[in-house]
Enzyme design. Structure first.
Site, PDB file in Angstrom:
ATOM      1  N   CYS A  97       0.838  -1.208   0.000  1.00 43.96           N
ATOM      2  CA  CYS A  97       0.000   0.000   0.000  1.00 43.96           C
ATOM      3  C   CYS A  97       0.869   1.253   0.000  1.00 43.96           C
ATOM      4  O   CYS A  97       1.762   1.399   0.841  1.00 43.96           O
ATOM      5  CB  CYS A  97      -0.919  -0.003   1.212  1.00 43.96           C
ATOM      6  SG  CYS A  97      -1.960   1.476   1.320  1.00 43.96           S
ATOM      7  N   LYS A 136       1.684  -9.553  -0.711  1.00 41.53           N
ATOM      8  CA  LYS A 136       1.538  -8.647  -1.853  1.00 41.53           C
ATOM      9  C   LYS A 136       2.416  -7.434  -1.596  1.00 41.53           C
ATOM     10  O   LYS A 136       2.225  -6.743  -0.596  1.00 41.53           O
ATOM     11  CB  LYS A 136       0.087  -8.217  -2.042  1.00 41.53           C
ATOM     12  CG  LYS A 136      -0.142  -7.438  -3.325  1.00 41.53           C
ATOM     13  CD  LYS A 136      -1.619  -7.117  -3.534  1.00 41.53           C
ATOM     14  CE  LYS A 136      -1.860  -6.490  -4.904  1.00 41.53           C
ATOM     15  NZ  LYS A 136      -1.138  -5.228  -5.119  1.00 41.53           N
ATOM     16  N   GLY A 221      -6.225  -5.552 -11.504  1.00 47.67           N
ATOM     17  CA  GLY A 221      -6.892  -4.602 -10.623  1.00 47.67           C
ATOM     18  C   GLY A 221      -7.673  -3.591 -11.430  1.00 47.67           C
ATOM     19  O   GLY A 221      -8.827  -3.806 -11.815  1.00 47.67           O
TER      20      GLY A 221
END
EC number: 1.3.1.-
Length: 313
Positions: A97, A136, A221
Site C-alpha cells: 500500500c 503482496k 486490478g
C-alpha cells in the site's frame, strides 16, 4: 489451453463483497479474489465494515483470500485470529500500500525499508500453521533494492507465494512499471510469483505471460475496473460481442445499485456517491458526454436514466 490463474486485486473503495459477488455472477474469469485489507484502528478495534466484508456468509466467490495490513506483530496476530475464527485457510499480508498516512506508520510499502520489522511480522505466520500465507508487495518504498532484502525471509518463513507490483511506493500509480527489476526478482524468488501492475488489455496479459512463462498467476486490478470482461476474455480466448457485454454490464450495475439502495441508510446521496466510484474507471471509451452526466447526477432517477442510455445504446 489457458493455465495461468487470474487473481482479482484488492482495491479499497471498490471491490467490496457485493462487488465481488456480482462480478463473479455476471463476468467471472477470476480464479481467486482478494479482499481489501483488514486493519485495526485506534484502540485496536476492527472496523465494522471490515468484519462485514470478510463474513463468509456474505461472500459467494469460489476462493476468497482476506488481506491484512499491520506494522507490529500484535496487530497482525489479532487480525489473523479473526481470519481463523471466520474459517479462512488463506491470508495475504499487504506490503505494498502506497498511501502516505499508512506508510508513515510503517504499514504497506512503508515497512519495506525495515526488513527486521518485516521479519517480526513473518514470524507470526508460524503461530498459524493452518493458514496458507501470501505477500503482496511493491519493489520498495523509495528504493527497488528493498524487495531483495526479503529474499532470505521467504525461505525462512511459511510464505507460499508473492504478488509483486513492480513500482515503488512513492510512485503511487504513476510512471512506468520497472520490469527490469521485476525480471531480477523473478529469477531469484524462491516461491511462486504472481505479477501485478498495468495489465489493462488482453495484450498486456499475454505479453507478461510470454515474457515470464513460470509465473504462478497474474493479478488484475484497475484493468478489471475498466473492463469487467477482461479476465473472461483471457480465459475464454474470445471477446464478448458488444451487445452481450453491455447487457452483462447493465445487469451487474443494476444488481449493485439495488444492493446499495437497500443496505445504505444515507439515502440517495450515499448511494450515488458509491455508484459513481464505478465510473471513475469503468468503460472510459463509452460516450463521454453521458459519462459526465452520470458523474454529475444529483438524484437516482437522473442517474438511472443516464446509465440506461449509455449501456443500452
Amino acid at each position: 489451453m489457458v493455465d495461468c490463474p487470474v487473481y482479482f486485486a484488492p482495491l479499497q473503495g471498490y471491490t467490496d463483497a457485493p462487488y465481488r459477488n456480482y462480478f463473479h455472477t455476471y463476468f467471472g474469469g477470476v480464479d481467486v479474489y482478494y479482499t481489501p485489507f483488514v486493519r485495526l484502528e485506534n484502540g485496536n478495534k476492527f472496523r465494522n465494515r471490515d468484519i462485514s466484508d470478510i463474513d463468509p456468509l456474505r461472500n459467494s466467490v469460489p476462493i476468497l483470500v482476506p488481506q491484512v495490513i499491520a506494522s507490529i506483530p500484535e496487530e497482525l496476530r489479532s487480525i489473523l485470529c479473526l481470519f481463523e475464527k471466520q474459517g479462512y485457510t488463506r491470508a495475504d499480508l499487504n506490503l505494498g500500500c502506497p498511501f502516505p498516512l499508512l506508510v508513515k506508520r510503517h504499514k504497506g510499502s512503508g515497512i519495506l525499508p525495515f526488513p527486521e520489522e518485516v521479519e517480526a511480522l513473518l514470524k507470526v505466520f508460524l503461530e498459524f500453521p493452518a493458514i496458507d500465507f501470501s505477500i503482496k508487495a511493491r519493489l520498495g518504498w523509495e528504493s527497488a533494492d528493498e524487495i531483495f532484502r526479503l529474499l532470505p525471509l521467504l525461505e525462512k518463513y511459511p510464505v507460499s507465494r508473492v504478488v509483486l507490483h513492480p513500482r515503488l511506493g512513492i510512485q503511487q500509480y504513476k510512471g512506468k512499471t520497472d520490469l527490469k527489476t521485476f525480471s531480477r526478482f523473478y529469477e531469484l524468488c524462491p516461491v511462486p510469483l504472481i505479477y501485478n501492475g498495468d495489465l489493462v488489455t488482453l495484450e498486456d496479459i499475454e505479453c507478461i505471460i510470454a515474457d515470464y512463462p513460470h509465473l504462478a498467476g497474474v493479478m488484475l486490478g484497475r484493468g478489471l475496473l475498466t473492463d469487467p470482461s477482461l479476465a473472461l476474455t483471457y480465459k475464454s480466448g474470445t471477446k464478448l460481442p458488444d451487445s452481450e457485454f453491455r447487457e452483462r454490464l447493465y445487469c451487474f450495475h443494476n444488481a449493485l445499485l439495488q444492493y446499495y439502495s437497500s443496505h445504505y441508510q444515507g439515502g440517495d446521496h450515499q448511494v450515488l456517491a458509491k455508484m459513481k466510484t464505478l465510473w471513475e474507471y469503468l468503460c472510459p471509451d463509452m460516450d463521454r458526454k453521458l459519462r459526465k452526466c452520470i458523474l454529475k447526477s444529483r438524484n437516482l432517477d437522473a442517474y438511472r436514466s443516464y446509465v440506461q442510455e449509455i449501456l443500452k445504446k
